[in-house]
Design a protein around this motif. Structure first.
Motif, short mmCIF file in Angstrom:
data_model
loop_
_atom_site.label_atom_id
_atom_site.label_comp_id
_atom_site.label_asym_id
_atom_site.label_seq_id
_atom_site.Cartn_x
_atom_site.Cartn_y
_atom_site.Cartn_z
N GLU A 4 55.67 36.86 36.20
CA GLU A 4 54.26 37.02 36.60
C GLU A 4 54.06 36.21 37.87
O GLU A 4 54.44 35.04 37.94
CB GLU A 4 53.36 36.50 35.48
CG GLU A 4 51.91 36.39 35.86
CD GLU A 4 51.12 35.53 34.88
OE1 GLU A 4 49.94 35.27 35.19
OE2 GLU A 4 51.64 35.11 33.84
N VAL A 5 53.45 36.82 38.88
CA VAL A 5 53.22 36.17 40.16
C VAL A 5 51.75 36.30 40.54
O VAL A 5 51.19 37.39 40.51
CB VAL A 5 54.09 36.80 41.27
CG1 VAL A 5 53.81 36.17 42.62
CG2 VAL A 5 55.57 36.72 40.92
N ALA A 6 51.14 35.17 40.88
CA ALA A 6 49.75 35.18 41.35
C ALA A 6 49.62 34.21 42.51
O ALA A 6 50.06 33.06 42.41
CB ALA A 6 48.80 34.80 40.24
N ILE A 7 49.06 34.69 43.60
CA ILE A 7 48.74 33.81 44.74
C ILE A 7 47.29 33.39 44.55
O ILE A 7 46.39 34.23 44.40
CB ILE A 7 48.95 34.53 46.07
CG1 ILE A 7 50.44 34.86 46.23
CG2 ILE A 7 48.45 33.65 47.23
CD1 ILE A 7 50.79 35.67 47.45
N LEU A 8 47.09 32.08 44.52
CA LEU A 8 45.77 31.51 44.23
C LEU A 8 45.17 30.89 45.49
O LEU A 8 45.81 30.05 46.12
CB LEU A 8 45.89 30.43 43.15
CG LEU A 8 46.65 30.79 41.89
CD1 LEU A 8 46.74 29.57 40.97
CD2 LEU A 8 46.02 31.96 41.19
N HIS A 9 43.98 31.30 45.82
CA HIS A 9 43.20 30.66 46.88
C HIS A 9 42.12 29.84 46.18
O HIS A 9 41.25 30.39 45.50
CB HIS A 9 42.58 31.71 47.81
CG HIS A 9 43.60 32.49 48.56
ND1 HIS A 9 44.07 32.10 49.79
CD2 HIS A 9 44.27 33.62 48.24
CE1 HIS A 9 44.97 32.96 50.21
NE2 HIS A 9 45.11 33.90 49.28
N ILE A 10 42.21 28.54 46.35
CA ILE A 10 41.32 27.61 45.66
C ILE A 10 40.21 27.18 46.62
O ILE A 10 40.46 26.97 47.81
CB ILE A 10 42.11 26.37 45.18
CG1 ILE A 10 43.29 26.80 44.30
CG2 ILE A 10 41.22 25.38 44.46
CD1 ILE A 10 42.93 27.64 43.09
N LYS A 11 39.01 27.04 46.10
CA LYS A 11 37.92 26.54 46.93
C LYS A 11 38.36 25.21 47.54
O LYS A 11 38.78 24.30 46.81
CB LYS A 11 36.65 26.37 46.09
CG LYS A 11 36.13 27.69 45.55
CD LYS A 11 35.00 27.49 44.56
CE LYS A 11 34.60 28.82 43.94
NZ LYS A 11 33.65 28.65 42.83
N PRO A 12 38.33 25.08 48.87
CA PRO A 12 38.94 23.92 49.55
C PRO A 12 38.51 22.56 49.02
O PRO A 12 39.34 21.66 48.92
CB PRO A 12 38.53 24.10 51.01
CG PRO A 12 38.31 25.57 51.15
CD PRO A 12 37.76 26.03 49.83
#
Length: 96
Positions: A4-12
């Motif tokens: 399972e692969v997920a690219i996560l963009h987190i609130k800075p």
């Protein structure tokens, strides 16, 4: 095995809090049926970008087992508010 692969963009402004909360959430996923292992990697070029890799025995262990569980609701409550936008999750298999 399924990856399972997920690219996560987190609130800075929440990256440090996300990292510590992810450690807590790791205890949840690591006890699930079919779970093999996982890792969280931080991007060098973008401070608020991560990739999570989770190895499962089968696709069903992730999609039906984990996502259909009460433990997933706990995982979701801990982590989903950090994402912006919500990540796309994909599954991969090893080719021989």
């Amino acid at each position: 095995m399924i990856l399972e692969v997920a690219i996560l963009h987190i609130k800075p402004e929440l990256t440090h809090h996300f990292e510590s909360t992810f450690q807590e959430a790791s205890k949840i996923i690591s006890n699930m049926k079919g779970y093999i292992n996982h890792e969280l990697q931080k991007c060098l070029e973008e401070d608020n970008k991560y990739i999570v890799l989770v190895r499962w025995e089968t696709l069903e262990d992730h999609v039906k087992g984990f996502r259909g569980s009460d433990e997933y609701k706990e995982w979701k409550a801990l982590l989903h508010h950090f994402y912006e936008p919500f990540p796309i999750v994909e599954h991969y298999i090893n080719i021989k």
